[in-house]
Design an enzyme around this catalytic site. Structure first.
Site, short mmCIF file in Angstrom:
data_model
loop_
_atom_site.label_atom_id
_atom_site.label_comp_id
_atom_site.label_asym_id
_atom_site.label_seq_id
_atom_site.Cartn_x
_atom_site.Cartn_y
_atom_site.Cartn_z
N LYS A 6 0.85 -1.18 0.00
CA LYS A 6 0.00 0.00 0.00
C LYS A 6 0.89 1.24 0.00
CE LYS A 6 -4.50 0.87 0.11
NZ LYS A 6 -5.56 0.12 -0.60
N ASP A 49 -7.01 4.52 -5.02
CA ASP A 49 -7.61 4.39 -3.69
C ASP A 49 -8.30 5.72 -3.43
OD1 ASP A 49 -7.43 2.40 -1.23
OD2 ASP A 49 -7.28 4.40 -0.38
#
Length: 448
Positions: free
Chosen positions: A125, A165
């Site tokens: 991430k 995201d």
């Protein structure tokens, strides 16, 4: 002290300033103990100690120039958490709340989420505390180019494949891909969520929301019913919420709520989805504008959505820790049957436990919102083969993946006889199913 408890205590001691990461680790480590008891070799190999530590953490400054000619500086992150089953895969979050603890929590969740998809992708991430809201296209482009100038050193089609995201949509992915291509002089599937004319996948935009509803439909089927005629609450008004709403409506359900960071609307007649899309996707406005044109809707400032409605299904799709213990009590009191997480960890641990102990069938985000990363992996496959599948082909594969995730979670729960409130404990089931695949790969690859 049990193995999982000991590792968790050590983690809390070593990372006191990262509450989101500790919360995510707690949920996993407290639920996988039955699998650890069955495999004492994991403790001998210090497997948990290795799995809670990222393989690599990259932090860097991101200088860029705003439209007034002033130099701005943000902080960028990429946490490459675990590559036991494939190249790192996970989104890039652009939001003022981003810090190392948040990125580590998201990356840790991503390990098991990606494992559950059955596709060969590891967990990672990244992101930045940059806020694209209110910025011009040129400012966003200059930030993305600076961000990718550093990030490009650490990623690649067979190393680490970031995606979108919160705050990172098609515009941002486009600017980042253009800079990567410029720097590396290669055209490869290094980012997912790309435009359809240059390597993107049909159904990617819809995937997380659709996948959430597909798995919620399996949960309702387990309870002997379906979305037909059900009343549904959805939080958020971004990509996940919009397409979850669309799929619920296609399956015969009625969505009555949507929200953003300012407040929420309730429309007992059912949400007018095209109106929401016009406000959020075209005008980039606030959800309160919905009530201005829909007399049947009421707008409420701030939080509290879950306490204002009586619904059969709740789909929290906004952000982490939005559904609190009082919200859980309200949902239980109002007879909610199913809660499935569309965001990453939107329900606090206390609220999750209350929902489960009081008979609500609950699915954690690492399982229920895995549709986005699953379709990202399908995009990677298309890029590698220089192919483009139809919307129907991708949607069918997505539906199959979500059904397999549900089956994996229920099978693990049944294998270890894990129940709460008279229902299968899908939190423990999903965690064990995701963990076991990664654990077995790590054991076979030696101490590394």
């Amino acid at each position: 002290m049990k193995y999982g408890e000991r590792v968790l205590e050590e983690l809390k001691k070593n990372h006191p300033g990262e509450p989101e990461f500790i919360q995510a680790a707690t949920e996993v480590l407290e639920t996988i103990q039955p699998a650890l008891d069955a495999h004492p070799e994991y403790e001998a190999a210090s497997l948990l100690e290795r799995i809670v530590e990222p393989e690599r953490v990259v932090m860097f400054r991101v200088p860029w120039v705003d439209d007034n000619g002033k130099v701005q500086v943000n902080r960028g992150y990429r946490v490459q958490f675990n590559s036991a089953i494939g190249p790192y895969k996970g989104g890039l979050r652009l939001h003022p709340t981003v810090n190392l603890g948040v990125i580590k929590f998201l990356g840790f969740e991503q390990i098991f989420k990606n494992s559950l998809t059955t596709l060969p992708i590891g967990g990672g991430k990244g992101g930045s505390d940059f806020d694209p809201k209110g910025k011009s296209d040129m400012e966003v482009m200059r930030f993305c180019q600076s961000f990718m100038t550093e990030l490009s050193r650490h990623i690649g089609a067979d190393t680490d494949v970031p995606a979108g995201d919160i705050g990172t949509g098609a515009r941002e992915i486009g600017f980042m891909f253009g800079q990567y291509k410029r720097l590396k002089n290669v055209y490869e599937g290094v980012l997912t969520g790309k435009g359809l004319t240059w390597g993107g996948s049909l159904a990617r935009t819809e995937a997380t929301g659709y996948g959430l509803v597909y798995i919620a439909a399996e949960m309702l089927k387990e309870l002997g019913t379906s979305f037909e005629g059900k009343t549904v609450a959805i939080s958020g008004a971004g990509n996940v919420a919009i397409y979850a709403c669309q799929k619920v409506q296609q399956l015969g359900g009625k969505v009555i709520t949507m929200s953003d960071s300012n407040g929420f609307v309730i429309d007992e007649n059912g949400i007018d989805l095209p109106a929401v899309q016009e406000i959020k996707e075209v005008k980039r406005g606030r959800i309160k504008e919905y009530a201005d044109t829909h007399p049947s809707a009421k707008y409420y400032e701030g939080a509290g959505l879950w306490q204002k409605v009586k619904v059969d299904v709740a789909l929290p799709c906004a952000t982490q820790n939005e559904l609190l213990i009082d919200d859980a009590k309200a949902l239980v009191a109002n007879g909610t049957l199913v809660v499935a997480e569309g965001a990453n960890m939107p329900t606090t641990l206390e609220a999750t436990q209350y929902l489960q102990e009081n008979g609500v069938y609950f699915m954690p985000g690492k399982a229920s919102n895995a549709g986005g990363v699953a379709t990202s992996a399908l995009e990677m496959s298309q890029n590698s083969q220089r192919l483009s599948w139809t919307f129907e082909e991708v949607d069918a594969k997505l539906h199959g993946i979500m059904v397999s995730i549900y089956n994996a979670a229920t099978s693990a729960a049944k294998q270890y006889n894990l129940t709460k409130g008279g229902k299968l404990d899908l939190v423990a089931g999903a965690n064990i199913a995701g963990f076991m695949k990664v654990a077995e790969a790590m054991m076979q690859q030696g101490i590394c």
